[in-house]
Design an enzyme around this catalytic site. Structure first.
Site, PDB file in Angstrom:
ATOM      1  N   TYR A   1      46.133  30.008  24.900  1.00 25.40           N
ATOM      2  CA  TYR A   1      45.050  30.167  25.867  1.00 25.40           C
ATOM      3  C   TYR A   1      44.150  28.942  25.822  1.00 25.40           C
ATOM      4  CZ  TYR A   1      41.235  32.043  28.612  1.00 25.40           C
ATOM      5  OH  TYR A   1      40.285  32.233  29.585  1.00 25.40           O
TER       6      TYR A   1
ATOM      7  N   TYR B   1      47.653  30.838  37.027  1.00 21.85           N
ATOM      8  CA  TYR B   1      46.699  31.208  35.977  1.00 21.85           C
ATOM      9  C   TYR B   1      46.832  32.690  35.642  1.00 21.85           C
ATOM     10  CZ  TYR B   1      42.469  31.291  33.218  1.00 21.85           C
ATOM     11  OH  TYR B   1      41.580  31.422  32.175  1.00 21.85           O
TER      12      TYR B   1
END
Length: 381
Positions: free
Chosen positions: A332, A282
């Site tokens: 995103y 991440y």
């Protein structure tokens, strides 16, 4: 204690167009992703009896998102609900789905996310921490939290901005091989160094995108997965860890609970860092990747800056990271696409960005004010 190791698989992947999608809504994007995922798996929608969702940042229905989306999809699941943990939500929901399947609460669970953060104007610029307390002294947005972590890492271990740039350049290179990535133009370390400041030591190219899009991930038992359209990505291990404390912990900036989540996933899967062929870490900010590399045991504490130098996390390097471009360059979707790319790598369908011979993938997620973390080990069937 029973283990879910090898018993549940990811069998359907649905991803909409990404980027700037005027006219879309979080629900319409989630529904389109669901449609693509059931087609990918070779399922009928009436076979999906589990629905877990994450409301988008612009979803007006908030925690009732699962009801609104279920209505739109025309399904009546026997297992359902919504959850919000920021970038930690995708991994938490997929793990929740795996547990539900193993417990017999559902046969096929769809985990769905849709958002219009880009066209909806969400800048994620609220005060950091709880309430407005941190905002009183100018600490706004997720970038501020991770900027503190980066500054502290630099002060203690000599980490440099050019080393952060190595992460951004690797993600952009991988995105250039992904026809669906939002940002595909070439990037150099010098480009990174010339980009404007956001919050020191972060420059613009240290920061993730803001995107519209939808993602759906469908899971079922490993046994049922054998009869479906795609080769499954088997869940070998999973783990979560949380902290409810922030600055009252001296080490909060280092997010040590992330190491706990990774340790639990490794232990369940019976693997270690040397077994991982590819990692989807991440990356809301470049610094996040450095911390994950240390927590996951790919290098020692304080060594991640030197670890990423010389293209070691690019395809062909020691550990390819974020092979679709990650949050920094692909899109995103708050970590959802990291799971998708992990599953695709295990299917062997990534074309020019495929890691040759990859059998094991590590996927991580984190969210909120650095409080939530999770990790999964995926295996090729």
């Amino acid at each position: 204690m029973s283990s879910i190791k090898g018993k549940v698989a990811i069998v359907g992947l649905g991803v909409t167009e990404q980027g700037k999608l005027p006219g879309s809504t979080p629900v319409s994007l989630g529904a389109e992703a669901f449609k693509r995922a059931i087609a990918d798996a070779g399922l009928r929608k009436d076979q999906v009896d589990g629905l877990l969702t994450m409301p988008g940042t612009t979803s007006p229905e908030g925690p009732l998102n699962y009801l609104r989306l279920g209505e739109t999809l025309g399904i009546d699941p026997r297992y359902t609900g919504s959850m919000v943990m920021g970038g930690g939500t995708a991994g938490a929901l997929v793990q929740n789905a795996a547990l539900a399947i193993e417990a017999g609460l559902a046969d096929y669970v769809a985990c769905v996310f849709g958002d219009t953060a880009r066209t909806g104007g969400n800048k994620f610029n609220r005060a950091s921490g709880w309430g407005d307390s941190w905002g009183l002294w100018g600490m706004y947005g997720a970038a501020a939290n991770s900027a503190v972590a980066a500054s502290r890492h630099m002060a203690l271990y000599g980490t440099t901005s050019r080393q952060l740039a190595e992460v951004a350049v690797a993600c952009r290179y991988h995105a250039s091989l992904n026809p669906h990535a939002v940002m595909r133009d070439p990037m150099t370390i010098e480009d990174h160094q010339a980009s404007r400041w956001i919050v020191e030591p972060f420059r613009l190219l240290d920061c993730c995108l803001i995107s519209d899009g939808g993602v759906c991930i469908i899971l079922t038992s490993a046994e049922r997965a054998r009869d479906l359209r795609q080769p499954p990505a088997i869940i070998g291990g999973m783990g979560q860890a949380y902290t409810t404390r922030n600055m009252e912990r001296e080490d909060w900036w280092y997010v040590p609970h992330q190491k706990e989540a990774l340790s639990r996933a490794y232990a369940m899967a019976g693997v270690g860092p040397s077994d991982v062929d590819v990692a989807q870490l991440y990356d809301n900010f470049t610094m996040s990747v450095l911390l994950w590399l240390e927590h996951a045991g790919f290098c020692g504490v304080g060594e991640a800056g030197s670890f990423v130098e010389g293209g070691r996390i690019q395809l062909g390097g020691d550990l390819p990271v974020n092979t679709a471009g990650g949050n920094l360059s692909e899109s995103y979707m708050e970590g959802w696409l990291h799971i998708v790319e992990g599953a695709r790598q295990m299917r062997g369908e990534c074309g020019s960005r495929q890691v040759e011979g990859a059998e094991t993938c590590l996927v991580t997620g984190r969210g909120m004010t650095l409080n939530c973390s999770n990790a999964m080990i995926l295996h090729r069937a």
